[in-house]
Structures are given as structure tokens and as C-alpha cells.
Design a protein around this motif. Structure first.
Motif, PDB file in Angstrom:
ATOM      1  N   ILE A  64     -35.422 -24.193   4.996  1.00 29.73           N
ATOM      2  CA  ILE A  64     -35.783 -22.769   4.974  1.00 29.73           C
ATOM      3  C   ILE A  64     -37.248 -22.604   5.315  1.00 29.73           C
ATOM      4  N   GLU A  65     -38.090 -23.460   4.752  1.00 30.15           N
ATOM      5  CA  GLU A  65     -39.526 -23.397   5.056  1.00 30.15           C
ATOM      6  C   GLU A  65     -39.798 -23.710   6.517  1.00 30.15           C
ATOM      7  N   LEU A  66     -38.959 -24.538   7.134  1.00 33.01           N
ATOM      8  CA  LEU A  66     -39.111 -24.891   8.542  1.00 33.01           C
ATOM      9  C   LEU A  66     -38.472 -23.861   9.469  1.00 33.01           C
ATOM     10  N   GLY A  67     -37.830 -22.846   8.887  1.00 32.15           N
ATOM     11  CA  GLY A  67     -37.200 -21.803   9.692  1.00 32.15           C
ATOM     12  C   GLY A  67     -35.853 -22.195  10.270  1.00 32.15           C
ATOM     13  N   GLU A  68     -35.270 -23.275   9.783  1.00 32.89           N
ATOM     14  CA  GLU A  68     -33.968 -23.737  10.282  1.00 32.89           C
ATOM     15  C   GLU A  68     -32.879 -23.236   9.326  1.00 32.89           C
ATOM     16  N   PHE A  69     -32.632 -21.933   9.434  1.00 32.64           N
ATOM     17  CA  PHE A  69     -31.806 -21.255   8.428  1.00 32.64           C
ATOM     18  C   PHE A  69     -30.323 -21.614   8.514  1.00 32.64           C
ATOM     19  N   GLU A  70     -29.794 -21.810   9.720  1.00 32.56           N
ATOM     20  CA  GLU A  70     -28.381 -22.159   9.842  1.00 32.56           C
ATOM     21  C   GLU A  70     -28.097 -23.528   9.246  1.00 32.56           C
ATOM     22  N   GLN A 101     -30.974 -17.397   0.197  1.00 33.84           N
ATOM     23  CA  GLN A 101     -32.200 -17.232   0.976  1.00 33.84           C
ATOM     24  C   GLN A 101     -31.962 -17.506   2.454  1.00 33.84           C
ATOM     25  N   ALA A 102     -31.148 -18.511   2.753  1.00 36.36           N
ATOM     26  CA  ALA A 102     -30.832 -18.811   4.149  1.00 36.36           C
ATOM     27  C   ALA A 102     -30.039 -17.663   4.775  1.00 36.36           C
ATOM     28  N   ARG A 103     -29.056 -17.159   4.057  1.00 37.33           N
ATOM     29  CA  ARG A 103     -28.235 -16.066   4.587  1.00 37.33           C
ATOM     30  C   ARG A 103     -29.047 -14.780   4.761  1.00 37.33           C
ATOM     31  N   HIS A 104     -29.943 -14.537   3.823  1.00 37.72           N
ATOM     32  CA  HIS A 104     -30.791 -13.349   3.934  1.00 37.72           C
ATOM     33  C   HIS A 104     -31.651 -13.443   5.188  1.00 37.72           C
ATOM     34  N   ALA A 105     -32.200 -14.628   5.451  1.00 41.92           N
ATOM     35  CA  ALA A 105     -33.030 -14.826   6.638  1.00 41.92           C
ATOM     36  C   ALA A 105     -32.217 -14.676   7.929  1.00 41.92           C
ATOM     37  N   LEU A 106     -30.915 -14.979   7.852  1.00 43.38           N
ATOM     38  CA  LEU A 106     -30.035 -14.851   9.015  1.00 43.38           C
ATOM     39  C   LEU A 106     -29.485 -13.435   9.169  1.00 43.38           C
ATOM     40  N   GLY A 111     -23.598 -11.463   2.194  1.00 46.57           N
ATOM     41  CA  GLY A 111     -23.382 -12.822   1.729  1.00 46.57           C
ATOM     42  C   GLY A 111     -24.493 -13.298   0.815  1.00 46.57           C
ATOM     43  N   ALA A 112     -25.721 -12.901   1.151  1.00 46.25           N
ATOM     44  CA  ALA A 112     -26.869 -13.302   0.336  1.00 46.25           C
ATOM     45  C   ALA A 112     -26.771 -12.728  -1.076  1.00 46.25           C
ATOM     46  N   LEU A 113     -26.410 -11.459  -1.183  1.00 45.54           N
ATOM     47  CA  LEU A 113     -26.290 -10.833  -2.499  1.00 45.54           C
ATOM     48  C   LEU A 113     -25.121 -11.411  -3.295  1.00 45.54           C
TER      49      LEU A 113
END
Length: 203
Positions: A64-70, A101-106, A111-113
Motif C-alpha cells: 500500500i505504501e508503494l502504491g501497489e494496491f491491487e 485500505q487497498a480497496r479504498h485506494a482502488l 468493499g472498503a467499508l
């Protein structure tokens, strides 16, 4: 005796180095050591062990910190599936929070909630496991599991869902009060039919 490449202590060293590099915001090195940790634990205990599940969600947080959300979403999902099988509430909390957090970023807000809801439910079921008496349990719950509530409040508010944001806030406060009463031995359901009381406690 010299430590072998797949010795448990070697894995612990990789875990420590991953945490150090993460704190230093050198996320690629943190990820490399986290993968070494996962690989060793998989060879020692198998891919379905709780240690591997922990490594997977920790890798997800680094990604997540690296921006690799998938990739982060995929690893968090793998971790969560393992913890669900093991009924590991603490693990469910962290894996679900990472996937949220990954889903929210995507852009997958729904799904995030849903993941945050799963994380909060796991936290609430797990809150009684902290030691140290009244202060220890309250502080432990607040410090360890506050993130999911804070994210739920922030994301609902940002989406304009004021009622849901306040509901998450009140839920956090109510659970904190419930935990405090449990530690002090206060039972508001005392005297109620046991079957009805049990149903209320599960709600």
C-alpha cells in the motif's frame, strides 16, 4: 550451532529488519525482508500457517505504501481467508483493515467499508483478551484497534454519510463503555431471561 537459511530465528531477524525499514520509509527493502520472512515460515510451517497469514497482510501494508494496491488487495484477501479458517480474530482485524485500505485506494468504497465492518466486528469480539485489569484492557483495545473505527468515521464523513459517520463514532464509544463495565463486573442484563440475555450479548 550455526543458523541455517531456513531457521526460525533467521525469519525473526527478517521480520525485525522489515519493521525497521518500514519505519524508515524504505518500503522496498521492507518488502524484500517481509518476503524472506514469509518464505522461511512457509517452508517451516506450511503455506496455511498463521505465521504465513501474518506475513501476507504485513506485505499488503508495505505494498500500500508503494502504491501497489491491487497486489495489496490480493495478499490481504489471501491472509483474511486463512484467518477466517482459523477463526483468528486479531488476524481478521488486520487483514480486513489492510484490504479496506487497498480497496479504498482502488475506488471500491463499498468493499472498503464492508471490510472495515468485518474488522470492527472482529475487534469487538476480541476486546476481552487484553490483560492488565481495567486500564490495560481499555488502553489495549483503544490503541490496538482504533484504526478501523477512525477510517470508518473519516470515509463515511468524506462521502457525505454523516449519520453513518456518527454511528461509527458512537459504536466505538459504546463498545469502550461496554468493555469497561465488563471489566468492573457490571451486567446490565442481570435478571433477564438467560436465553434473551444471550441473544442480546451476541448483538
Amino acid at each position: 550451532e550455526k543458523l541455517g537459511a531456513f531457521h526460525f530465528v533467521t525469519a525473526v531477524a527478517h521480520d525485525s529488519l522489515s519493521r525497521i525499514y518500514f519505519d524508515q520509509e524504505d518500503f522496498q527493502k521492507s518488502l524484500d525482508h517481509r518476503e524472506q520472512y514469509r518464505s522461511i515460515q512457509a517452508k517451516l510451517f506450511g503455506n496455511s500457517s498463521s505465521l504465513v497469514a501474518h506475513a501476507l497482510y504485513n506485505k499488503a501494508y508495505v505494498l500500500i505504501e508503494l502504491g501497489e494496491f491491487e497486489k495489496a488487495e490480493d495478499l490481504a484477501s489471501q491472509s483474511l481467508a486463512l484467518f477466517d479458517q482459523q477463526n483468528n480474530l486479531s488476524g481478521q482485524y488486520w487483514a480486513a483493515s489492510a484490504r479496506a485500505q487497498a480497496r479504498h485506494a482502488l475506488g471500491n468504497s463499498k468493499g472498503a467499508l464492508a471490510d472495515l465492518e468485518k474488522a470492527m466486528r472482529a475487534a469487538e469480539q476480541h476486546r476481552g483478551s487484553f490483560g492488565g485489569g481495567e486500564h490495560g484492557q481499555s488502553a489495549g483495545f483503544s490503541h490496538t484497534y482504533s484504526q478501523a473505527y477512525e477510517l470508518a468515521i473519516a470515509w463515511q464523513a468524506a462521502a457525505g454519510n454523516v449519520d453513518q459517520a456518527f454511528a461509527a463514532m458512537e459504536r466505538n464509544r459504546a463498545r469502550g463503555l461496554q468493555n469497561l463495565m465488563a471489566v468492573q463486573g457490571v451486567d446490565l442484563l442481570e435478571g433477564i431471561d438467560e436465553e434473551k440475555a444471550a441473544a442480546l450479548r451476541r448483538s
